[in-house]
Design an enzyme around this catalytic site. Structure first.
Site, short mmCIF file in Angstrom:
data_model
loop_
_atom_site.label_atom_id
_atom_site.label_comp_id
_atom_site.label_asym_id
_atom_site.label_seq_id
_atom_site.Cartn_x
_atom_site.Cartn_y
_atom_site.Cartn_z
N ILE A 171 62.79 12.59 28.23
CA ILE A 171 61.44 13.15 28.34
C ILE A 171 60.59 12.46 29.40
O ILE A 171 59.45 12.86 29.63
CB ILE A 171 60.71 13.09 26.98
CG1 ILE A 171 60.65 11.66 26.44
CG2 ILE A 171 61.38 14.01 25.98
CD1 ILE A 171 59.87 11.52 25.14
N GLY B 265 60.35 6.03 34.49
CA GLY B 265 59.38 5.16 35.16
C GLY B 265 60.08 4.19 36.07
O GLY B 265 61.29 4.28 36.32
N GLY B 266 59.32 3.22 36.57
CA GLY B 266 59.89 2.25 37.50
C GLY B 266 60.96 1.37 36.89
O GLY B 266 61.92 0.98 37.55
N ASP C 58 48.85 -4.33 32.69
CA ASP C 58 49.22 -3.17 33.51
C ASP C 58 48.46 -1.92 33.05
O ASP C 58 49.05 -0.86 32.87
CB ASP C 58 50.74 -2.94 33.41
CG ASP C 58 51.24 -1.98 34.51
OD1 ASP C 58 50.56 -1.86 35.53
OD2 ASP C 58 52.31 -1.38 34.32
#
Length: 702
Positions: free
Chosen positions: A18, A21-22, A135
Site C-alpha cells: 500500500i 518510502g525512502g 522527522d
C-alpha cells in the site's frame, strides 16, 4: 523477500502493498491472532544489511510501541524473520497531509490550525514519554477517512539520523531545523521547528526554502531569514503568522519551549485570530548575555536578487559525519583582522566583558535563590516588590483552601494551585506546599499548593448545549482546565458545546483538562452520518440516499442480540462523522447469533398466487433453500397447500421457495377451408416461480 500471501511472525498475512518510502515498504496485512487488519512496515534491503542501523531501529521502534494516543499511529509489534525487519502498526485508511495539501493547494486558516493542534497533541504525548520524532513533515502525518489526524514513523527517524542517512534518503530537508542541518543535537524544539514549517506549507501551499540540492536548502534553514506566510496569504490573521514565525526561529531558545505552549497559542488563535498575543523573545531580555555581532566587514551582506553568489552552494558536500562543514576564513581575511587593532574598541570590549560577567553572576545567584525558595524571579519583570522585603511562609497544610489563600494574601505571597485525588485529605484541603512553613521568603514569591479533590475527585459539570462562555465560566469556577476545538454541527447552534470529555456527571480531579467540542455550525460541503443501527435494510438504504450519500456493500453477519435479526447492526462510519456528498456507506445486517437456529412451519400455497395461469392439479416440484443457497427440502406434488415442518435451520433467517412446473396452453385453430375453429394443445412451457419466506427463531442450539 516479502511476497503477497506469505505469513510472517506466525500471525501476519501479507495482503497487498500500500505504500513505499525512502527506507521501507508498507503492506496491508491481517493479524490472524487478533483478527484485525494492520499495516506492516518492512525495512528495505540496504538498511536491513546495516547491523548498526538495525540495532538502533529496533530499539527506537520498541520505545515507540509504548505510545498510545489518538493522534499517533500506534505501533503494535516489532519483529525480525529471515533477515526481514518489520514493525506492525495501526492501519489507518486515509491520505497523507502532503497529498491533502497538493489536492487542495492550500488549506483554510481554521483547517490548518485544527490539524496543527491534533499533530501537536500527538507529538506532545511522545515528548512526555521522552521520545523525539526528528522527522515531522506532511508525509508523516495521515488524515484518516473519518477526519482524525495521526502522526506516524516515531522511532524510525532517530535510528535514521543516528546513522547519518543523507537528506536525499530522508526526504526531510525542507522541514529540518537549523541545528539538525548542522548535524548538532536535536530535541523537542527541533520537532516544533519542523511543525512550524509544516504549518507554513498548509497555509501557503509551498515550503519556505527551496533549492537545487539538499545542501543548498539546508544552508537556507541555517542562514536565510524565515519568510512570513503573510507574503503569500495577505489576509492571514496576525496570531497565526506570529505562531509560525515563533516556531521557526533559528535559535531553539526563541521558539516555543514545549508543545503545551504551542497548543495553547493555537487554540487561542481559533478563538481570537486577530489578537496579537504571541510573544516572541527578541533575544535581549534582562538576564541574557547578548552575543556581540561580527564587525561590519565580516557580516554577510544580502545580495540583490539575481546576483551571482561568491560561493557555489551546489559545490558544497557533507563531511564524513553528515554535517555541513564550516566555512574557513582565508589567510588574507585573517591578516586584515590582525592589522585592524583599535585601542578604543579594546577598552569598550573589556568593559562589556566585565558587565557581562557581573550579569552572569547575578543571574546565577538569582537562580540558586529561586531554587531555595528565597528569591522570586518575577521581580525582574518590572513588578518590583517592596524593596526586597521578606515575609514568613505560614503553615497552610491541612487547612481549607479558602483560609490558606487568605493567609497568603495577608503576607503578600502569590500562589498557584494544582489538584490531586486523596483518600487522606478531604476535598479542598491543602495537602502540601513547595515552600516549607516558617521559611523566610521574598514578598511576592509564588507558592505552589497541592490541594485535595477528594477520594474520587469531584463531579464534573455537564456543559453540553451551553455557550462556550457559559461552559468556560462553569468549568473554571470548579477548577477545571479547558481544551477547545470546533466541529461542524447541524443540530447544535453555532458557538454552543456539542460534546465534552470527560462527560458531565463523571468524577475527575480538579485541574483536569476537559476537552470541549464547540459547534461551528453546519458545513454545506459535509454531511453528518446518521444513526442507522436498528433500522431495516430498506429504511437504512432510503436514509442514505436521502442524505445524498451512496450505498456501499451490504452483508449479513451474526449478531448476539436476537432482537436485531433482519436489522442493521453495524455501519462503516459512526454517527456524527462528517462525510463528503456521494461517499459510500457500508452496512451489516444481522442474521442473529452464530448458534441460533430457525424453523419453518407453514402450509405452502400453490404458485397460483404469483401465476394466474397455473392450473390446479398440475404436478409441481417444490424446493426450499436458505437465502445463501443451502437446500432444506425437495418434493413433487399435485395437491396444495403443502405442509412443511422443518427445524434446526442454521445460518439464515430467510429462505426461498421455488416452484417448477410445466403447462400446456390451449390454442384455438381455425380451418381455412371451412372456417371451423377447434381447440388444440399448444407447445408445453416450463415455468419457475420463486417466493421469499421468513424463518422463525427457535433459540440457541445446544
Amino acid at each position: 523477500m516479502i511476497k503477497i500471501g506469505m505469513l510472517i511472525g506466525d500471525r501476519y498475512e501479507i495482503l497487498e502493498k500500500i505504500g513505499t518510502g525512502g527506507m521501507s515498504d508498507v503492506y496491508k496485512a491481517k493479524d490472524h491472532k487478533l483478527n484485525r487488519y494492520v499495516a506492516v512496515k518492512v525495512l528495505k534491503q540496504e538498511f536491513s544489511e546495516n547491523t548498526n542501523f538495525v540495532s538502533k531501529f529496533r530499539s527506537e521502534a520498541q520505545s515507540a510501541a509504548g505510545l498510545m494516543h489518538p493522534n499517533i499511529v500506534n505501533v503494535y509489534d516489532v519483529g525480525e524473520e529471515n533477515d526481514i525487519y518489520y514493525i506492525v502498526m495501526e492501519l489507518v485508511e486515509g491520505i497523507t497531509l502532503k497529498k491533502y495539501i497538493e489536492k487542495k493547494v492550500s488549506l483554510s486558516v481554521k483547517e490548518a490550525v485544527s490539524i496543527a493542534i491534533q499533530v501537536s497533541m500527538g507529538i506532545e504525548a511522545a515528548h512526555n514519554n521522552h521520545i523525539i520524532h526528528r522527522d515531522i513533515k506532511p508525509q508523516n502525518i495521515i488524515i484518516s477517512k473519518d477526519g482524525k489526524v495521526k502522526v506516524t514513523d516515531f522511532g524510525i527517524a532517530k535510528a535514521a539520523t543516528s546513522n547519518t542517512i543523507t537528506s536525499n534518503v530522508m526526504g526531510s530537508v525542507h522541514y529540518t531545523s537549523p541545528e539538525q542541518a548542522r548535524g548538532g543535537y536535536s530535541d523537542a524544539k527541533s520537532d516544533i521547528y519542523s511543525l512550524g514549517i509544516t504549518l507554513f506549507e498548509m497555509l501557503t501551499g509551498r515550503v519556505p526554502f527551496n533549492g537545487e540540492t539538499t545542501v543548498a536548502i539546508a544552508i537556507k534553514h541555517i542562514q536565510e531569514p524565515m519568510p512570513s506566510p503573510r507574503e503569500f496569504v495577505p489576509d492571514l490573521p496576525i496570531s497565526v503568522e506570529q505562531i509560525v514565525l515563533k516556531c521557526t526561529q533559528k535559535s531553539p531558545d526563541r521558539r516555543y519551549q514545549k508543545m503545551g505552549e504551542l497548543i495553547e497559542d493555537l487554540k487561542h488563535s481559533l478563538i481570537s485570530p486577530d489578537e496579537n498575543f504571541v510573544v516572541i523573545d527578541d533575544g535581549e531580555a534582562l538576564g541574557q548575555t547578548k552575543i556581540a555581532e561580527p564587525e561590519e566587514e565580516d557580516r554577510p551582506r544580502k545580495k540583490p536578487q539575481g546576483a551571482r553568489r561568491e560561493t557555489d552552494r551546489d559545490g558544497l558536500r557533507l563531511n564524513d559525519t553528515g554535517r555541513i562543514p564550516p566555512v574557513k576564513k582565508s589567510a588574507k581575511k585573517k591578516s586584515a583582522e590582525k592589522t585592524s587593532f583599535n585601542p578604543r574598541m579594546e577598552k569598550l570590549t573589556t568593559l562589556l566583558a566585565v558587565i557581562a560577567a557581573i550579569l552572569i553572576g547575578v543571574i546565577i545567584l538569582l537562580i540558586v535563590g529561586k531554587s531555595l525558595g528565597i528569591v522570586d524571579l518575577t521581580t525582574l519583570s518590572g513588578e518590583m516588590t517592596e524593596s526586597g522585603a521578606k515575609t514568613e511562609m505560614p503553615d497552610v497544610v491541612g487547612m481549607k483552601l479558602a483560609k490558606a489563600q487568605e493567609l497568603l494574601d495577608e503576607v503578600k505571597l502569590k500562589y498557584e494551585i494544582k489538584y490531586e485525588t486523596s483518600s487522606k485529605y478531604d476535598e479542598d484541603v491543602v495537602m502540601s506546599s513547595n515552600v516549607k512553613a516558617g521559611r523566610e521568603v521574598t514578598v511576592g514569591t509564588t507558592v505552589e499548593l497541592t490541594v485535595s479533590s477528594g477520594k474520587d475527585g469531584v463531579e464534573l459539570p455537564d456543559v453540553e448545549g451551553k455557550t462556550l462562555a457559559e461552559a468556560t465560566a462553569i468549568l473554571e469556577k470548579e477548577g477545571f482546565k479547558l481544551q477547545v476545538s470546533e466541529v461542524p454541527s447541524e443540530e447544535v447552534e453555532k458557538g454552543n458545546v456539542v460534546a465534552q470529555s470527560p462527560i458531565g456527571g463523571s468524577k475527575a480531579p480538579r485541574g483536569t483538562t476537559v476537552a470541549l467540542e464547540v459547534s461551528a455550525g453546519p458545513d454545506p460541503n459535509r454531511i453528518a452520518m446518521p444513526n442507522l443501527i436498528g433500522l431495516s435494510e430498506m429504511d437504512a438504504t432510503a436514509i442514505i440516499v436521502e442524505k445524498k450519500l451512496s450505498v456501499g456493500t451490504i452483508k449479513t453477519v451474526n449478531n448476539d442480540d436476537a432482537n436485531m435479526i433482519g436489522l442493521v447492526c453495524a455501519q462503516s462510519y459512526p454517527e456524527g462523522t462528517y462525510l463528503d456528498a456521494g461517499q459510500s456507506v457500508d452496512l451489516e445486517v444481522s442474521i442473529g447469533p452464530d448458534n441460533l437456529t430457525y424453523g419453518f412451519y407453514a402450509n405452502v400455497d400453490s404458485p397460483a398466487l404469483e401465476d394466474p395461469a397455473y392450473v390446479s392439479g398440475t404436478t409441481t416440484l417444490v424446493v426450499l433453500t436458505t437465502a445463501d443457497g443451502k437446500e432444506l427440502q425437495r418434493l413433487n406434488t399435485d395437491t396444495f397447500p403443502v405442509v412443511m415442518n422443518i427445524t434446526g435451520i442454521k445460518g439464515s433467517s430467510t429462505g426461498i421457495l421455488a416452484f417448477q412446473y410445466t403447462l400446456t396452453p390451449q390454442v384455438t385453430v381455425t380451418d381455412p377451408a371451412t372456417g371451423v375453429q377447434t381447440v388444440q394443445p399448444g407447445t408445453p412451457e416450463t415455468k419457475v416461480i420463486t417466493r421469499t419466506v421468513a424463518f422463525t427463531p427457535e433459540g440457541a442450539a445446544n
